[in-house]
Design an enzyme around this catalytic site. Structure first.
Site, PDB file in Angstrom:
ATOM      1  N   ASP A 285       0.835  -1.198   0.000  1.00 49.23           N
ATOM      2  CA  ASP A 285       0.000   0.000   0.000  1.00 49.23           C
ATOM      3  C   ASP A 285       0.873   1.252   0.000  1.00 49.23           C
ATOM      4  O   ASP A 285       0.626   2.205  -0.750  1.00 49.23           O
ATOM      5  CB  ASP A 285      -0.922  -0.024   1.222  1.00 49.23           C
ATOM      6  CG  ASP A 285      -1.738   1.248   1.347  1.00 49.23           C
ATOM      7  OD1 ASP A 285      -2.637   1.456   0.514  1.00 49.23           O
ATOM      8  OD2 ASP A 285      -1.469   2.039   2.275  1.00 49.23           O
TER       9      ASP A 285
ATOM     10  N   GLU B 134      -2.021  -5.462  -3.641  1.00 50.80           N
ATOM     11  CA  GLU B 134      -1.056  -4.631  -2.907  1.00 50.80           C
ATOM     12  C   GLU B 134       0.105  -5.484  -2.398  1.00 50.80           C
ATOM     13  O   GLU B 134       1.270  -5.052  -2.438  1.00 50.80           O
ATOM     14  CB  GLU B 134      -1.755  -3.920  -1.750  1.00 50.80           C
ATOM     15  CG  GLU B 134      -2.739  -2.859  -2.215  1.00 50.80           C
ATOM     16  CD  GLU B 134      -3.513  -2.214  -1.092  1.00 50.80           C
ATOM     17  OE1 GLU B 134      -3.984  -1.080  -1.259  1.00 50.80           O
ATOM     18  OE2 GLU B 134      -3.665  -2.859  -0.015  1.00 50.80           O
TER      19      GLU B 134
END
Length: 257
Positions: free
Chosen positions: A71, A143
């Site tokens: 992320d 992610e």
């Protein structure tokens, strides 16, 4: 370096089959993204859900740490590309464009196009409840995959993946669309992610002449979490109220964190 040639055709496995233990499916995913892992365990970890780890004994790790790292890497890489592409933009406009590109709906679409759900290692319970088709699990894996690329080959493979699969090819001409934000939708996603009750909007005041009214709308997500916004229409006032509440939630996170 990522192979930017045509991606291999993805052959989907039989439902319920845990495919990450089979090298042929690892190869298929590597062909699909155009990168060969020096340490395939990085890729396997990125695709391992916590439900799988809880059902086995051994040294398997779930993908939660990689998701956390991925992320941050994604936000960094998108930020760099946006500042390079739009040097004239002020911070707020860049932030809105980045939010559009890293938002769950966009990432979910990317993950679905890659077929990431079919590659997940899931526990039996998660498998039975349709875990492979759950947007949140696919986004988390996407992610984590970005972080796995970084762990395996450094920043360049992660950057090339983001450029190829997440950033639109026509980024320069999509400037205005990316920098305009639907704050009501963003608030709804935030509330769902934090498992709060749905937001409620109500008009609390109308002022001005009939042809030039100003509406004040209050949005409430809990007894102690509310904000108000004004606008020349109810829709505009609701958008401004949602933006104000999102900003308040961000300030609360900064204070609490």
């Amino acid at each position: 370096m990522l192979n930017t040639g045509p991606a291999s055709r993805l052959v989907h496995p039989r439902p319920g089959k845990i495919i990450c233990t089979d090298p042929q499916y690892i190869d298929r995913l590597q062909n699909l993204i155009g990168y060969r892992f020096r340490e395939p365990n990085h890729l396997v970890e990125a695709l391992t859900h916590s439900s799988f780890v809880s059902e086995i004994s051994g040294g398997s790790r779930d993908n939660e740490q990689l998701e956390f790292l991925g992320d941050s890497i994604l936000n960094f890489l998108v930020s760099v590309r946006l500042t390079d592409t739009f040097p004239q933009y002020e911070e707020g406009k860049l932030s809105r464009a980045r939010s559009s590109l890293v938002a769950a709906p966009h990432l979910s679409t990317v993950a679905a196009q890659l077929g990431l759900g079919e590659f997940l290692r899931l526990g039996r319970g998660e498998e039975k409840t349709g875990g492979r088709s759950k947007s949140a699990l696919r986004v988390n894996a996407l992610e984590a995959l970005i972080a796995a690329l970084y762990r395996d080959g450094g920043l360049n493979p992660a950057r090339e993946f983001v450029e190829r699969f997440i950033l639109p090819e026509d980024l320069p001409v999509r400037a205005e669309a990316l920098s305009s934000v639907d704050y009501k939708s963003a608030l709804q996603e935030r509330i769902q992610a934090e498992r709060m009750v749905p937001a409620e909007y109500r008009v609390v005041e109308e002022s001005g002449p009939e042809h030039q009214k100003i509406f004040t709308v209050e949005v409430r997500a809990s007894e102690n979490l509310k904000a108000a916004g004004r606008g020349g229409s109810k829709k505009a006032a609701e958008q401004n109220a949602a933006q104000a509440l999102l900003e308040r939630m961000d300030r609360k996170v900064q204070i609490d964190g």
